[in-house]
Design an enzyme around this catalytic site. Sequence first.
Site, mmCIF file in Angstrom:
data_model
loop_
_atom_site.group_PDB
_atom_site.id
_atom_site.type_symbol
_atom_site.label_atom_id
_atom_site.label_comp_id
_atom_site.label_asym_id
_atom_site.label_seq_id
_atom_site.Cartn_x
_atom_site.Cartn_y
_atom_site.Cartn_z
ATOM 1 N N GLY A 1 0.805 -1.116 -0.103
ATOM 2 C CA GLY A 1 -0.069 0.087 0.120
ATOM 3 C C GLY A 1 0.688 1.179 -0.035
ATOM 4 O O GLY A 1 1.944 1.215 0.191
ATOM 5 N N ASP B 1 -1.261 3.275 -4.624
ATOM 6 C CA ASP B 1 -0.040 3.238 -4.812
ATOM 7 C C ASP B 1 0.566 3.675 -6.036
ATOM 8 O O ASP B 1 1.423 4.337 -6.190
ATOM 9 C CB ASP B 1 0.419 1.484 -4.370
ATOM 10 C CG ASP B 1 2.032 1.600 -3.767
ATOM 11 O OD1 ASP B 1 2.319 2.746 -3.436
ATOM 12 O OD2 ASP B 1 2.191 0.711 -2.961
ATOM 13 N N LYS C 1 3.188 -1.935 -8.774
ATOM 14 C CA LYS C 1 2.920 -0.448 -8.855
ATOM 15 C C LYS C 1 4.214 0.271 -9.312
ATOM 16 O O LYS C 1 4.329 1.060 -9.849
ATOM 17 C CB LYS C 1 2.351 0.062 -7.490
ATOM 18 C CG LYS C 1 3.107 -0.093 -6.451
ATOM 19 C CD LYS C 1 3.967 1.163 -6.168
ATOM 20 C CE LYS C 1 4.785 0.939 -4.857
ATOM 21 N NZ LYS C 1 5.912 1.694 -4.494
#
Lengths: 342, 342
Positions: free
Chosen positions: A142, A253, A197
Site C-alpha cells: 500500500g 499506490d 505499482k
Amino acid sequence: MSIITIVGSGVMGSAMCWPARDNGHEVRLVGTHLDREIIDAAKKTGEHIKLKRRLPDGVLCYQIEELETALSGADLVIGGVSSFGARWFEENVLPKIADGTPVLSVTKGLEAQEDGTLLPFPVAMAKRMPAGRNVVLNAIGGPCLCYELCDHHHTTIAFCGPDMELLKKLRDMLETEFYHVCLSTDIAGVECAVAMKNGFALGVALAIGQKEAAGVENLNPESALFGEATRETLRLIRLMGGEEESICYFAGDLYVTVYAGRSRRLGELLGRGLDIDEARERLNGVTLESAAVDVTVAAALRRMAEDGRANPDDFPLLQHIDELLSQHAKLNIPWEKMARNA
Amino acid sequence: MSIITIVGSGVMGSAMCWPARDNGHEVRLVGTHLDREIIDAAKKTGEHIKLKRRLPDGVLCYQIEELETALSGADLVIGGVSSFGARWFEENVLPKIADGTPVLSVTKGLEAQEDGTLLPFPVAMAKRMPAGRNVVLNAIGGPCLCYELCDHHHTTIAFCGPDMELLKKLRDMLETEFYHVCLSTDIAGVECAVAMKNGFALGVALAIGQKEAAGVENLNPESALFGEATRETLRLIRLMGGEEESICYFAGDLYVTVYAGRSRRLGELLGRGLDIDEARERLNGVTLESAAVDVTVAAALRRMAEDGRANPDDFPLLQHIDELLSQHAKLNIPWEKMARNA
C-alpha cells in the site's frame, strides 16, 4: 511493550521506527553491510543521514556484526531490505530469527520459479524454510512515502500474511493515530499489487516523458496508461490466484508512485525517447526495482505461455516496457493493441 | 460515410465532432435550449465559444428548434448532455429518433429506482422505452479531457452497450489514430466507474484541500483515499451486478479527474474546512455532477440497507462525503473506519 528489531536501515525500513516508537516499543535498528555509514552517523548523532531526520528518541542502532544481539528477545522482526536484498535477508537473517518470532517485511517484489510461476517473496521464502521452523512471514503493501510516515501524515497500508489472528496482533503493535493498517490474508494479491505499482509507474511515466519531450500539456495519454496498468495488474493478480479486491492497494499506490519516486524517472527518460543504456547512465546506476520486476514478470509470462498458463497478449503494456528495458526497442506505445485487448 | 447527429453542444458533446469528422462523416451538432449562444456563434464564425476552438470544417450546426431536421437520416445519434439533462434528452430527443438508429451517450451518472436499485442511464431509459421501439442505447466511459480529444492527443475510452456487434460498428465509425476505443457489454460496470470517478474525485480532493489549508506537502493521505475510492467503487460495481475488470476504467479516469476538473474543486474547498454552502458559493452555483451522484448513491445505499441488499459500512468514504454535502457535517475523514472495513 515489545521488542521490535528492524533489519535494514534504508529509508523505508528506518521509517518504521516511528510507528514502532510511537507505540512505546523497544526499537532496535540494524544496518546491513550497505548501511554502515547510516548506522555510524546514527550512533554518533542520532540523525538518519538518508532520511535527513533525527531518529525517534530511544531507537537503538546496531551494525550487521551485532545482528544476533539485536535479534535476541525480539517479539517482531521487521525486514527493511529492498528486493535486491531479499535473498541476502533469507540466507543471513532468517536463519538467526528464533522460532515463534514473526517477520513483517517492507520488501517489494515477485520471485519467478523455474516453471514461470510467480510467487510473492514471503511465500517463496516460506516454501524454502527448513521443516519444523516456525517463523511466520508477513509483508506490508500500500501507498507509503517514508518521509511522510516519519512526519506523521495520515498513511493507510495493508499488512498481509497467512494468519489473520497474527495480523491483528501486528496491527495492535504498530497502528497509530496516523498509521492506519488494513489486514489481508491475500498475500498473492497484495504483494502483486505492491510489486507492479513500481513496475507500472515506469509504464505510466512513458506518456509523461513523451509529452515533456514534445513540449505539450496533456493528461489523456497517461490516464489511459494508468487504466491499462490497472487492467494488466488485475489480470496478474488473478493469474497468481489472488483476490481481485487487492487491486485497490495497487491503484492508490500507483497514484503516489507516478507523482514521486525513481520508478517514474526511468519511465520519463524512456518516454523522452532515450535508449535504456542512455537512461541508466542518466540515473547513474541507481538500482531500479521497477525495471527488475517488469523484466522478471515479462519473462515469467513468456515461460507460462509455453504451456498455455498465460497469454502475453493480455499484457501489451508490460510487454512493451520489457522490450524497452531488455531489447533496446524504440518507444512505440501499443495504443491499438491495448484497446483491442481490453 | 455516415450521418452522425450530436445532440447537446457542451464541451464534451461537441468534442465528439473531431473523431466523427476525422472519419469523414457528415456531422450535425445540435444545441439544447442552454446552448443557444454556442450555436449562434458557431453558425456565424465556426468557433466553439466554450471549447475556444474552431469546429472541424464541415460540421453543421443547428438550434434545438431544428432538431427534427438534424435527426432526419441520421445513422448514429450521440447524446451530449450532462447528467442533469438526461431526463430532458429522454423525453424530448429519444422519442424523435427513428427506429433502428443507435444512440451513443457521453452522459455520466446513475439513476436510483424507488427501491434503491441503481441503474446506469442507458439501462434505466431502455426500461422506460415504449414496447416495440428499436433504439439501442450505448454509452462512453473512461478518461477523456475534451480539449485533448479536439487536439488529437492519444485518448483511450470504452464504448459500452448490450450488443457487441453494434459496438464494433460504432468503433469502426469513430476510432482514429488518436481515439482508441475499448468495447464492453458490461454497461453496469463501465457506467458505475464513469459516474463514481466524478463522485470520488471529490473525495480524494478532501485530502488535497486539507494539506493546502495546513500548508504542508504530502501525498500519503490522498493516495490512501484514492485506494479507498477504488475499493468502494469496486464494491458498488459488484452491487450493481457489473464485472470487476471494469474498475480499470475507474482508476485511469479518477487519476485525470483528481488532476483536473470541477469535481476536484468542491472536494478541495470542503477539505479546507468550508461548509457546503460556503463551498457552493465559492463555486458560484456551478452545477456539480460529482456532488449529485454522491448524494444519489448514498441515499440509494441507505434504501438498499433497509432490506439488507447493501451495507453502508462498506462505503465509509462515500458516507462521509454525503454527510459533508447533505448534513453540513464537519470534515472528519474516517481513517480508522476505512482501514477496519477494508
